[in-house]
Design a protein around this motif. Structure first.
Motif, PDB file in Angstrom:
ATOM      1  N   LEU A 376       0.837  -1.203   0.000  1.00 36.44           N
ATOM      2  CA  LEU A 376       0.000   0.000   0.000  1.00 36.44           C
ATOM      3  C   LEU A 376       0.870   1.250   0.000  1.00 36.44           C
ATOM      4  O   LEU A 376       0.610   2.202  -0.738  1.00 36.44           O
ATOM      5  CB  LEU A 376      -0.914  -0.009   1.225  1.00 36.44           C
ATOM      6  CG  LEU A 376      -1.731   1.264   1.476  1.00 36.44           C
ATOM      7  CD1 LEU A 376      -2.682   1.523   0.310  1.00 36.44           C
ATOM      8  CD2 LEU A 376      -2.524   1.144   2.781  1.00 36.44           C
ATOM      9  N   VAL A 377       1.920   1.236   0.825  1.00 30.33           N
ATOM     10  CA  VAL A 377       2.844   2.373   0.887  1.00 30.33           C
ATOM     11  C   VAL A 377       3.490   2.610  -0.472  1.00 30.33           C
ATOM     12  O   VAL A 377       3.600   3.752  -0.944  1.00 30.33           O
ATOM     13  CB  VAL A 377       3.925   2.130   1.965  1.00 30.33           C
ATOM     14  CG1 VAL A 377       5.009   3.204   1.880  1.00 30.33           C
ATOM     15  CG2 VAL A 377       3.300   2.115   3.352  1.00 30.33           C
ATOM     16  N   THR A 378       3.907   1.535  -1.132  1.00 32.70           N
ATOM     17  CA  THR A 378       4.539   1.655  -2.449  1.00 32.70           C
ATOM     18  C   THR A 378       3.576   2.232  -3.470  1.00 32.70           C
ATOM     19  O   THR A 378       3.950   3.078  -4.295  1.00 32.70           O
ATOM     20  CB  THR A 378       5.033   0.274  -2.929  1.00 32.70           C
ATOM     21  OG1 THR A 378       5.978  -0.224  -1.984  1.00 32.70           O
ATOM     22  CG2 THR A 378       5.670   0.354  -4.297  1.00 32.70           C
ATOM     23  N   GLY A 379       2.316   1.780  -3.408  1.00 25.85           N
ATOM     24  CA  GLY A 379       1.316   2.315  -4.321  1.00 25.85           C
ATOM     25  C   GLY A 379       1.110   3.802  -4.137  1.00 25.85           C
ATOM     26  O   GLY A 379       1.035   4.563  -5.108  1.00 25.85           O
ATOM     27  N   VAL A 380       1.049   4.248  -2.884  1.00 30.08           N
ATOM     28  CA  VAL A 380       0.877   5.680  -2.607  1.00 30.08           C
ATOM     29  C   VAL A 380       2.119   6.468  -3.019  1.00 30.08           C
ATOM     30  O   VAL A 380       2.018   7.529  -3.639  1.00 30.08           O
ATOM     31  CB  VAL A 380       0.567   5.898  -1.113  1.00 30.08           C
ATOM     32  CG1 VAL A 380       0.548   7.389  -0.781  1.00 30.08           C
ATOM     33  CG2 VAL A 380      -0.772   5.260  -0.742  1.00 30.08           C
TER      34      VAL A 380
END
Length: 475
Positions: A376-380
């Protein structure tokens, strides 16, 4: 210190061009040169610029000859049926035209090249937007977002980079992402519908006579009073395009259909048309796109050969070839000049080490508790990082670090790779992407205006893809 200077340099560039205090070319050259001096590496500015120019030279060459190629194809009438088909669907309805723009951009994006997509899309749609006095930033924004979603195709670049960086199979990354990307593309179509409705409301009452290219019809419109329909009666406030000066015996729809046949956005009698060579030009274009996808030759070489063939076959006389080159010289100079100016920006960012420090800082500020949610962090993070740096910098410099951090918390490299694709709809409007200068250059839109319009919508599209990926258990 380099981290702060890097973010400050990017922010300064974006603020100045969005406020129209500097032209994009001047800002791309002068701002990084100034910050290079601030960093204390002014003596190496020449090396950084040469490195940047060297890396982008093939892209500049490709764009130069691609613009010539597609410019010739427009001149000879290859895309006239496409324009007529879109017109048949859209008529004089701004909403349909905006949706048609998104659909066309998505279809053409199947070739995997953003520059080609923008050249074909703008070539087909620009006359419609101009004749209807529609907002050109709507066209550039919708085209950029549709292409950004489709840019995740395995042959488009980002997926291949992610696969290479993490030593994965590109199909293992892309195929499971298809449902989320489909939702993202649907989101672009819905957004184009909303923006089109807004354009329809902004433009108010339209008549087909107001947009006919036929000079005689335009003269007639100037001499007759415009008929406004839908101002009253139903109370709904809807407005229906009709033709003035008619007999009044037919319905509005019949009048519209009849006049639509005369509505030509490209002069059907222009001297450059080559109807007898239509199928040759169609086959040449199809072969060129196939060769690009199959990677038979480097793309700059393919367009160089394609432009030479197109000019030679369609315009065998040298004066005619010179005339065609002169007709498209403006676009060639604007776009290639912008690419070489961007080379200064990227050269300084990478050469001074700013981009590396910025990436490490972004990774370091991630809270320890977010470890299990690194996908999720990478996507953001893919939104700002792919906007502020090249795909190469993100996928080869940042993604491996993020993937390593995720692996420590049980997040698989495949999840990380899929999440890294989320930011592509925003990335395609980054000032570091050469293709975006083709888009704004051919559409005659200020880069700052395009940026102000598209960033919020592109970011929303990215979040839709991320949300769908989480919902479907892909990320």
């Amino acid at each position: 210190m380099l981290t702060i200077l890097g973010f400050t340099m990017i922010a300064t560039f974006l603020v100045l061009i969005m406020m129209k205090k500097m032209s994009p070319i001047a800002a791309l050259v002068l701002i990084p040169a100034l910050f290079c001096v601030f960093v204390g590496k002014g003596a190496k500015l020449g090396d950084y610029v040469i490195d940047g120019v060297t890396s982008l030279a093939p892209t500049a060459a490709m764009l130069m000859f691609a613009i010539v190629y597609f410019g010739v194809m427009i001149d000879v009438g290859l895309f006239d049926p496409v324009v007529r088909g879109i017109l048949k669907f859209a008529k004089a309805d701004p909403m349909r035209i905006v949706v048609g723009t998104a659909i066309l951009a998505a279809i053409v994006s199947l070739d995997g090249d953003g520059s080609t997509t923008f050249m074909i899309t703008v070539s087909a749609m620009y006359p419609l937007y101009k004749r209807l006095k529609m907002s050109l930033v709507v066209m550039t924004g919708v085209a950029a977002m549709a292409n950004g979603v489709m840019n995740t195709l395995p042959w488009g670049g980002p997926t291949a980079r992610a696969a290479t960086a993490l030593k994965l199979d590109a199909s293992d990354i892309f195929v499971p992402m298809i449902p989320a990307l489909a939702v993202g593309l649907l989101g672009v179509f819905v957004l184009s519908y909303v923006l089109g409705k807004r354009e329809r409301k902004r433009l108010g009452v339209l008549t087909l006579d107001e947009i006919l290219v036929d000079e005689k019809v335009e003269t007639k419109v100037e001499e007759t009073e415009t008929v406004l329909v839908g101002a009253g009666g139903s109370g709904s406030g809807s407005k229906t395009p009709v033709a003035t000066g008619g007999s009044g015996s037919g319905t509005d729809a019949e009048d519209e259909a009849g006049d639509a046949e005369r509505f030509q956005v490209l002069d059907p009698n222009r001297a450059t048309l080559r109807p007898k060579l239509y199928w040759f030009n169609a086959l040449l274009t199809l072969t060129l796109l196939t060769a690009m996808i199959m990677e038979w030759l480097p793309i700059p070489v393919l367009f160089l050969i394609g432009a030479a063939l197109a000019l030679t076959v369609n315009f065998p006389h040298i004066p005619d070839q010179k005339a065609r080159l002169a007709a498209h010289a403006d676009n060639v100079l604007n776009v290639s000049g912008m690419v070489f100016a961007a080379a200064v920006f990227t050269g300084v960012l990478q050469g001074t080490g700013m981009v590396d420090h910025m990436a490490r800082w972004m990774v370091d500020v991630i809270p320890e508790g977010m470890g299990p949610h690194m996908a999720l962090v990478t996507g953001v993070l893919s939104l700002p990082l792919t906007y502020f740096m090249s795909n190469d910098g993100f996928y080869f410099g940042v993604l491996p670090v993020l993937a390593e951090a995720g692996a420590a918390h049980g997040v698989t490299p495949l999840e990380m790779a899929r999440a890294s694709l989320v930011g592509q709809p925003l990335h395609m409007s980054s000032p570091l992407v050469p293709a975006v200068y083709v888009l704004v250059g051919m559409a005659k839109v200020e880069f700052g205006d395009h940026t102000r319009f598209v960033v919020k919508w592109a970011a929303l599209t990215c979040l839709i893809i991320l949300g769908a990926g989480i919902l479907f258990g892909i990320i």
